[in-house]
Motif scaffolding. Structure first.
Motif, PDB file in Angstrom:
ATOM      1  N   VAL A  77     -10.581 -83.742 -71.874  1.00 39.34           N
ATOM      2  CA  VAL A  77     -10.449 -83.573 -71.239  1.00 39.34           C
ATOM      3  C   VAL A  77     -10.833 -83.577 -69.672  1.00 39.34           C
ATOM      4  N   ALA A  78      -9.862 -83.895 -68.346  1.00 38.58           N
ATOM      5  CA  ALA A  78      -9.628 -84.750 -67.573  1.00 38.58           C
ATOM      6  C   ALA A  78     -10.061 -83.785 -66.557  1.00 38.58           C
ATOM      7  N   ILE A  79     -11.170 -84.280 -65.615  1.00 45.55           N
ATOM      8  CA  ILE A  79     -10.442 -84.014 -64.139  1.00 45.55           C
ATOM      9  C   ILE A  79      -9.905 -85.063 -63.556  1.00 45.55           C
ATOM     10  N   ASN A  80      -9.153 -84.372 -62.441  1.00 44.15           N
ATOM     11  CA  ASN A  80      -8.285 -85.272 -61.790  1.00 44.15           C
ATOM     12  C   ASN A  80      -7.937 -86.667 -61.974  1.00 44.15           C
ATOM     13  N   GLY A  81      -7.749 -86.449 -63.546  1.00 42.54           N
ATOM     14  CA  GLY A  81      -7.364 -87.437 -64.150  1.00 42.54           C
ATOM     15  C   GLY A  81      -8.229 -88.138 -64.988  1.00 42.54           C
ATOM     16  N   GLU A  82      -9.429 -88.240 -64.548  1.00 43.62           N
ATOM     17  CA  GLU A  82     -10.414 -89.082 -64.845  1.00 43.62           C
ATOM     18  C   GLU A  82     -10.504 -88.505 -65.766  1.00 43.62           C
ATOM     19  N   LEU A  83     -11.482 -89.490 -67.296  1.00 39.59           N
ATOM     20  CA  LEU A  83     -12.427 -89.215 -68.282  1.00 39.59           C
ATOM     21  C   LEU A  83     -13.616 -88.860 -68.443  1.00 39.59           C
ATOM     22  N   LYS A  84     -14.549 -89.895 -67.139  1.00 35.54           N
ATOM     23  CA  LYS A  84     -15.710 -89.440 -66.857  1.00 35.54           C
ATOM     24  C   LYS A  84     -16.729 -88.001 -67.241  1.00 35.54           C
ATOM     25  N   GLU A  85     -17.545 -89.190 -67.737  1.00 35.02           N
ATOM     26  CA  GLU A  85     -18.448 -87.466 -68.145  1.00 35.02           C
ATOM     27  C   GLU A  85     -19.055 -86.932 -67.106  1.00 35.02           C
ATOM     28  N   VAL A  86     -19.131 -87.079 -65.626  1.00 37.26           N
ATOM     29  CA  VAL A  86     -19.389 -86.885 -64.797  1.00 37.26           C
ATOM     30  C   VAL A  86     -18.512 -87.534 -63.499  1.00 37.26           C
ATOM     31  N   VAL A  87     -17.956 -85.762 -62.564  1.00 38.69           N
ATOM     32  CA  VAL A  87     -16.681 -86.696 -61.650  1.00 38.69           C
ATOM     33  C   VAL A  87     -17.674 -86.335 -60.544  1.00 38.69           C
ATOM     34  N   ASP A  88     -17.270 -87.787 -59.742  1.00 40.50           N
ATOM     35  CA  ASP A  88     -17.385 -86.856 -57.996  1.00 40.50           C
ATOM     36  C   ASP A  88     -15.793 -85.657 -57.864  1.00 40.50           C
ATOM     37  N   LEU A  89     -15.883 -84.178 -56.387  1.00 41.56           N
ATOM     38  CA  LEU A  89     -15.512 -83.786 -56.347  1.00 41.56           C
ATOM     39  C   LEU A  89     -16.114 -83.810 -54.425  1.00 41.56           C
ATOM     40  N   GLU A  90     -15.078 -83.354 -54.137  1.00 43.84           N
ATOM     41  CA  GLU A  90     -15.231 -82.651 -52.991  1.00 43.84           C
ATOM     42  C   GLU A  90     -15.509 -81.535 -52.172  1.00 43.84           C
ATOM     43  N   PHE A  91     -16.239 -81.318 -51.741  1.00 42.37           N
ATOM     44  CA  PHE A  91     -16.189 -79.904 -51.034  1.00 42.37           C
ATOM     45  C   PHE A  91     -15.018 -79.237 -50.515  1.00 42.37           C
ATOM     46  N   ASP A  92     -14.487 -78.373 -50.368  1.00 39.21           N
ATOM     47  CA  ASP A  92     -13.506 -77.717 -49.554  1.00 39.21           C
ATOM     48  C   ASP A  92     -12.274 -78.354 -49.924  1.00 39.21           C
ATOM     49  N   LYS A  93     -11.688 -79.264 -51.228  1.00 35.93           N
ATOM     50  CA  LYS A  93     -10.799 -80.102 -51.346  1.00 35.93           C
ATOM     51  C   LYS A  93     -10.443 -78.932 -52.973  1.00 35.93           C
ATOM     52  N   SER A  94      -8.778 -79.602 -53.809  1.00 37.95           N
ATOM     53  CA  SER A  94      -8.721 -79.256 -54.331  1.00 37.95           C
ATOM     54  C   SER A  94      -8.855 -80.234 -55.849  1.00 37.95           C
ATOM     55  N   PHE A  95      -8.756 -79.492 -56.463  1.00 36.27           N
ATOM     56  CA  PHE A  95      -8.987 -80.548 -57.933  1.00 36.27           C
ATOM     57  C   PHE A  95      -8.033 -79.726 -59.276  1.00 36.27           C
ATOM     58  N   LYS A  96      -8.002 -81.040 -60.025  1.00 34.37           N
ATOM     59  CA  LYS A  96      -7.177 -80.436 -61.252  1.00 34.37           C
ATOM     60  C   LYS A  96      -7.369 -80.810 -62.397  1.00 34.37           C
ATOM     61  N   LEU A  97      -7.502 -79.974 -63.742  1.00 37.30           N
ATOM     62  CA  LEU A  97      -8.075 -80.068 -65.150  1.00 37.30           C
ATOM     63  C   LEU A  97      -7.568 -80.280 -65.765  1.00 37.30           C
ATOM     64  N   GLY A  98      -7.137 -80.977 -66.577  1.00 40.92           N
ATOM     65  CA  GLY A  98      -5.897 -80.931 -67.681  1.00 40.92           C
ATOM     66  C   GLY A  98      -6.486 -81.205 -69.165  1.00 40.92           C
ATOM     67  N   LEU A  99      -6.414 -80.955 -70.183  1.00 40.51           N
ATOM     68  CA  LEU A  99      -6.751 -80.438 -71.342  1.00 40.51           C
ATOM     69  C   LEU A  99      -5.312 -80.923 -72.014  1.00 40.51           C
ATOM     70  N   LYS A 100      -5.767 -81.471 -73.312  1.00 37.19           N
ATOM     71  CA  LYS A 100      -4.706 -82.106 -74.277  1.00 37.19           C
ATOM     72  C   LYS A 100      -5.403 -81.465 -75.767  1.00 37.19           C
ATOM     73  N   LEU A 101      -5.050 -80.867 -76.267  1.00 40.04           N
ATOM     74  CA  LEU A 101      -4.918 -80.670 -77.362  1.00 40.04           C
ATOM     75  C   LEU A 101      -3.844 -80.586 -78.777  1.00 40.04           C
ATOM     76  N   ARG A 102      -4.692 -80.537 -80.310  1.00 44.27           N
ATOM     77  CA  ARG A 102      -4.137 -80.994 -81.691  1.00 44.27           C
ATOM     78  C   ARG A 102      -3.880 -79.502 -81.877  1.00 44.27           C
ATOM     79  N   LEU A 103      -3.030 -78.908 -82.318  1.00 39.83           N
ATOM     80  CA  LEU A 103      -3.387 -78.029 -83.568  1.00 39.83           C
ATOM     81  C   LEU A 103      -2.919 -78.428 -84.777  1.00 39.83           C
ATOM     82  N   PHE A 104      -3.690 -77.767 -85.763  1.00 43.44           N
ATOM     83  CA  PHE A 104      -3.262 -77.946 -87.416  1.00 43.44           C
ATOM     84  C   PHE A 104      -2.872 -76.389 -87.664  1.00 43.44           C
ATOM     85  N   LYS A 105      -2.906 -75.203 -87.320  1.00 41.79           N
ATOM     86  CA  LYS A 105      -2.000 -74.268 -88.222  1.00 41.79           C
ATOM     87  C   LYS A 105      -1.418 -73.232 -86.641  1.00 41.79           C
ATOM     88  N   PRO A 106       0.159 -72.912 -87.210  1.00 36.54           N
ATOM     89  CA  PRO A 106       0.457 -72.334 -86.239  1.00 36.54           C
ATOM     90  C   PRO A 106      -0.510 -71.173 -85.494  1.00 36.54           C
TER      91      PRO A 106
END
Length: 411
Positions: free
Chosen positions: A273-302
């Motif tokens: 789970v990354a926020i603006n590409g950062e994997l840190k546990e706590v991420v600083d984000l600026e008020f009134d700015k956009s940010f990206k949330l990225g997830l990587k998943l692996r499936l073990f059943k269809p």
């Protein structure tokens, strides 16, 4: 200058208090200190084995018409300070000067005799504050009505509920109109209607007395305080005007990391789970700015279809906002076994007030009707964000932006 000095109702100078972690050692130190004091030795004493400073070098002034909000996490020294101000314990160093009558609501039911009735306790508390019986007679009905316990006023206080004790204690403290009013967290008890009534009364009281309030609720503190002191490990970390966001920001930073918990049915693994590409546990984000949330998943059943939902919680663990693929009409489908998949989403504007917020992530399977069914994975406090960059602070967790118009023009 003389008038300004007269308005100072509470003055704390170099106040320090130490405690001992061991009972037997504490009793022995107490005997030694008693004998030392009897012989007039007032020299500053250093910490001895097993001792620690509960308070160290506390200084502040409070004038009539001001309200001091004391904030800090458990063990910061707030309640110890209030007990010294109320005369319940003595400091080891420093000086406290208080002018006028002091009303205190430090602990639930403190100052009440449990075997006496509510009415009898009103007279007892009034007498302690220095009021005559005639003065208490003139106020007793207003106290009973404010506490909303007239039906039970002649019942022993030991049979009162916690809420009834708080209402009676606050009613006595407020209606007696002391010069200094000390309140410690007791407003956390009681229903919403009574809390609102208490704050309305406090706002009026502050105009003619000095108030010190301790609370872990930042909305409560910021609503009535004119000044905020942040304490940590017995010392003052920050002393700021209540209009400043600095003390509140620092309080939230000291809140620490939320405990991450995870469970699911084993169908998928959330690998990243990354926020603006950062994997840190706590991420600083600026008020009134956009940010990206990225997830990587692996499936073990269809899995034919799934949804992703992210809920944002404030430091008091209240949900304040939610991001959902279903709400955005996005259906994630046709995922093959052992596929590693990435999911990215951009949040256009972040209008959270300054402070720390935690993210809870839920991935669910969808049925043929695109309704959420089984929870595939749930992670509480998967990440934390620290919102910065907003100079204006209010107790509202979310802020709105609007287009403002008026019918006036300026030259």
């Amino acid at each position: 200058m003389k008038e300004d000095e007269d308005n100072i109702l509470v003055k704390v100078e170099g106040l320090s208090k130490k405690f001992c972690k061991d009972l037997k050692t504490s009793l022995w130190y107490g005997v030694k200190d008693l004998s030392t004091n009897l012989f007039g030795n007032q020299k500053q004493r250093q910490l001895r084995p097993k001792e620690f400073w509960a308070l160290k070098d506390i200084n502040f002034e409070l004038r009539r018409g001001e309200c001091l909000g004391l904030i800090g996490h458990n063990g910061a020294g707030k309640s110890t300070l209030l007990k010294i101000l109320n005369g319940l314990i003595k400091p080891d160093e420093g000086k406290v000067t208080i002018k006028g009558r002091v009303g205190a609501l430090i602990e639930l039911g403190a100052g009440f005799n449990p075997i006496l009735t509510g009415r009898e306790n009103i007279y007892n508390n009034g007498a302690v504050l220095g009021f005559t019986r005639a003065e208490i007679d003139a106020k007793v009905d207003a106290i009973i009505d404010f506490a909303e316990i007239r039906e039970f006023i002649d019942m022993p206080v030991q049979n009162y509920s916690s809420g009834m004790k708080v209402r009676l204690g606050f009613a006595v403290a407020a209606q007696m109109e002391p010069d200094v009013l000390i309140i410690d967290e007791v407003l956390a008890v009681g229903d919403v209607g009574f809390k609102l009534k208490c704050f309305n009364v406090l706002e009026e009281l502050i105009k003619k007395c000095a108030v010190i309030i301790v609370s872990h609720s930042m909305p409560q503190v910021t609503r009535i305080s004119t000044e905020i002191i942040l304490m940590e490990r017995g010392v003052i970390v920050m002393n700021e005007s209540a209009n400043s966001a600095k003390a509140i920001e620092e309080y939230y930073k000291l809140a620490g990391k939320s405990i991450k918990t995870e469970f699911g049915n084993g169908s998928i693994e959330i690998q990243e789970v990354a926020i603006n590409g950062e994997l840190k546990e706590v991420v600083d984000l600026e008020f009134d700015k956009s940010f990206k949330l990225g997830l990587k998943l692996r499936l073990f059943k269809p899995i034919e279809k799934l949804s992703v939902k992210v809920t944002f919680y404030d430091v008091e663990q209240k949900p304040i906002a939610q991001l959902s693929s279903i709400n955005d009409n996005i259906i994630i489908h046709n995922i093959n076994l052992d596929d590693e998949m990435s999911i990215d989403v951009e949040i256009e504007k972040l209008f959270f007030n300054v402070g720390v917020y935690s993210l809870h992530l839920v991935v669910r399977e969808l049925n043929v009707h695109n309704k959420e069914v089984d929870i595939l994975s749930l992670i509480r406090s998967v990440k934390s964000i620290n919102v910065i960059g907003n100079t204006y602070y209010s107790h509202s967790p979310c802020l709105l932006k609007g287009s403002w118009k008026n019918n006036l023009t300026s030259d």
